[in-house]
Design an enzyme around this catalytic site. Structure first.
Site, short mmCIF file in Angstrom:
data_model
loop_
_atom_site.label_atom_id
_atom_site.label_comp_id
_atom_site.label_asym_id
_atom_site.label_seq_id
_atom_site.Cartn_x
_atom_site.Cartn_y
_atom_site.Cartn_z
N GLN A 170 20.81 22.65 -6.42
CA GLN A 170 22.25 22.86 -6.52
C GLN A 170 22.64 23.85 -7.62
O GLN A 170 23.72 24.43 -7.56
CB GLN A 170 22.96 21.52 -6.74
CG GLN A 170 22.85 20.62 -5.52
CD GLN A 170 23.58 19.31 -5.70
OE1 GLN A 170 23.02 18.35 -6.22
NE2 GLN A 170 24.82 19.24 -5.27
N GLU B 127 18.94 8.98 -4.10
CA GLU B 127 19.65 8.72 -2.84
C GLU B 127 18.78 8.89 -1.60
O GLU B 127 19.05 9.77 -0.76
CB GLU B 127 20.89 9.63 -2.74
CG GLU B 127 21.84 9.51 -3.92
CD GLU B 127 23.10 10.36 -3.76
OE1 GLU B 127 23.15 11.17 -2.82
OE2 GLU B 127 24.02 10.21 -4.58
N TYR C 63 30.57 6.72 -5.69
CA TYR C 63 31.70 7.65 -5.48
C TYR C 63 32.89 6.97 -4.82
O TYR C 63 34.03 7.23 -5.17
CB TYR C 63 31.26 8.83 -4.61
CG TYR C 63 30.35 9.77 -5.37
CD1 TYR C 63 30.87 10.79 -6.15
CD2 TYR C 63 28.97 9.60 -5.35
CE1 TYR C 63 30.05 11.63 -6.88
CE2 TYR C 63 28.14 10.43 -6.08
CZ TYR C 63 28.68 11.45 -6.85
OH TYR C 63 27.87 12.27 -7.58
N GLU D 295 25.27 8.74 -11.28
CA GLU D 295 26.26 9.74 -10.84
C GLU D 295 27.59 9.06 -10.58
O GLU D 295 27.64 7.96 -10.02
CB GLU D 295 25.87 10.42 -9.52
CG GLU D 295 24.75 11.41 -9.61
CD GLU D 295 24.41 12.05 -8.26
OE1 GLU D 295 25.29 12.15 -7.38
OE2 GLU D 295 23.25 12.44 -8.10
N TRP E 101 28.92 13.26 -12.70
CA TRP E 101 28.53 14.30 -11.75
C TRP E 101 29.73 15.18 -11.51
O TRP E 101 30.72 14.69 -11.01
CB TRP E 101 28.06 13.70 -10.42
CG TRP E 101 27.58 14.79 -9.51
CD1 TRP E 101 28.34 15.51 -8.62
CD2 TRP E 101 26.24 15.31 -9.42
NE1 TRP E 101 27.55 16.45 -7.99
CE2 TRP E 101 26.28 16.35 -8.46
CE3 TRP E 101 25.04 15.01 -10.06
CZ2 TRP E 101 25.14 17.08 -8.13
CZ3 TRP E 101 23.93 15.74 -9.72
CH2 TRP E 101 23.98 16.77 -8.77
N GLU F 225 27.24 22.36 -3.08
CA GLU F 225 27.46 20.99 -2.59
C GLU F 225 26.93 20.86 -1.15
O GLU F 225 27.67 20.63 -0.21
CB GLU F 225 28.96 20.62 -2.72
CG GLU F 225 29.34 19.24 -2.21
CD GLU F 225 28.55 18.07 -2.80
OE1 GLU F 225 28.00 18.19 -3.91
OE2 GLU F 225 28.47 17.05 -2.11
#
Ligand code: IFM
Length: 452
Positions: free
Chosen positions: A17, A162, A294, A350, A396, A403
């Site tokens: 990234q 993840e 998130y 994150e 994060w 992304e």
């Protein structure tokens, strides 16, 4: 909000990234370079060729990290920099990470290093990738090289980031590299990732005799039924099984959830890829548990969907990704993990939000991101007040970056990146995060050199 003296604040990124320099230092392509080249897979066919040019600008980036006042910085290693070809170690690639980790340490920032944040070398993909059980051996060879060269400089290790995304988004939904849509492959790929996690932990602890802390990071999302109907509750159970339990159960209980094995058997005709000893290996004892949080999920029954659930309408406020802002549900998640799964220290590896930021007179007033971060930090503080033992938090992300399938269209950074000039501009959220850290340090009489 209040945090214990030992609580650690950090910020995070990953190799593909931010690094760029895709063809430098001996690196060969990963599945993401390949995926980006396929028209229609990534927004405007963006790719990681240059990204944030961190490979060349890491010294400047370390100065930003230092100025934030964080205790720790989480980054990942690009596997194809270390093994650009099968069995062929690349000294130049390793030296880059050695330098990065050493410089961070010299600046008083603890390096937290993820081994796999999705950049599988193409040579491995060409031999079947994670679907091939040999991937476990390839990963262990890579992990061994990293432990040999970096253990001692690195403060903590994360085996995988993840596996839900790498496995289910990559091999089932096809929206991440390698872009396959095959549930049988996905379940095998996840199994091999989890197995490689367990074996890497054992390698570090037993063979290396290392005391460096090591764990895995799962992305978890508490799932709610849209109504109290039996059908919606079934939908929520299945969504929870697909997103959370398929990973939590093997890691903490040494078994896959039976109801999901049955549900997946529509596509997975045999589970004989699970060999004797695998589940014990996967459920190896770790030192901490990493969680990326998130958003929550809300679902309803759908007979038309494979696993009988689909997203339901939600009136929650959303981030720029369209994800519900749900700090209270984050609390539900952590309480459930404590009740059902683990007493290991939890690290939020994150948490953050994307928004459509604009630069105005050299400033970025990202109030929504600042609010998002404050709400989630407050939730961490509240949870610790209940004795939930969350020992650290990584925001994060350090800077706007690639992304994944959204390319550079979604900005998660607390530093704005002008991708034409590579200028980094502190957003208001970065100033606020630095202030929170400074206040924390002051309240515990810890030394802090942070931005005003
Ligand atoms: O950018 C990603 C990161 O690579 C993994 N976790 C979620 C982030 C935001 O989507």
């Amino acid at each position: 909000m209040k945090f214990d003296k030992q609580f650690t604040f950090g910020t995070a990124t990953s190799s593909y990234q931010i690094e760029g320099a895709a063809a430098e230092g001996g690196r060969t392509p990963s599945i993401w370079d390949m995926f980006c080249d396929i028209p229609g897979r990534v927004h405007k066919q963006h790719n990681g060729d240059v990204a944030c040019d961190h490979y060349h600008r890491f010294e400047e980036d370390i100065q930003h990290i230092k100025r934030l006042g964080v205790d720790t910085y989480r980054f990942s290693i690009a596997w194809p920099r270390i093994f650009p070809e099968k069995g062929k170690f690349n000294r130049e690639g390793m030296d880059f990470y050695k330098k990065l980790a050493s410089r961070l340490t010299e600046e008083g920032i603890k390096p937290a290093v993820t081994l796999y944040h999705w950049d599988l070398p193409m040579w491995a993909h060409e031999e079947g990738g994670w679907v091939n059980r040999e991937s476990v051996d390839w990963f262990l060879e890579y992990a061994r090289a990293c432990f040999t060269e970096l253990d001692g400089i690195v403060d903590s290790w994360i085996t995988h980031n993840e596996p839900w995304c790498a496995g289910f988004l990559g091999y089932h939904q096809g929206v991440h590299a390698p872009g396959h849509t095959n549930m049988d492959e996905a379940v095998k790929a996840v199994h091999h990732m989890l197995l490689s996690h367990g074996k890497a932990v054992e390698l570090l602890k037993k063979e290396f005799g290392s005391n460096t802390e090591i764990g895995i990071t799962l992305n978890l999302s508490p799932v709610y039924a849209n109504t109290d109907s039996a059908n919606d509750r079934l939908a929520a159970n299945n969504a929870d099984g697909y997103s959370n339990r398929w990973f939590l159960d093997p890691v903490f209980k040494g078994e896959y959830p039976k109801d999901m094995m049955n549900l997946f058997s529509k596509y997975v005709h045999s589970y004989d890829f699970i060999k004797e000893g695998d589940m014990e290996a996967i459920s190896v004892e770790c030192d901490f548990f990493g969680i990326n949080y998130y958003s929550r999920g809300i679902v309803e029954f759908s007979a038309a969907s494979d696993f009988l659930h689909r997203g339901a309408y939600s009136d929650y406020e959303k981030t720029g990704m369209g994800w519900d802002i749900a700090p209270n549900e984050f609390k539900d998640l952590i309480r459930r993990l404590r009740a059902e799964y683990t007493q290991l220290p939890i690290i939020i590896t994150e948490n953050g939000a994307a928004y459509d930021d604009v630069v105005e007179n050299g400033r970025v007033h990202d109030k929504e991101r600042t609010d998002y971060v404050e709400k989630h930090l407050q939730a961490v503080s509240d949870l610790n007040g209940e004795g939930m033992n969350i020992s650290g938090y990584y925001l994060w992300s350090l800077m706007d970056n690639f992304e994944w399938s959204f390319g550079y269209d979604k900005r998660f950074g607390i530093l704005y990146v002008d991708f034409d000039t590579q200028e980094r501009i502190w957003k208001d959220s970065a100033y606020r995060y630095a202030e929170i850290i400074r206040d924390h340090k002051k309240s515990h009489n810890l030394q802090a050199e942070v931005a005003q």
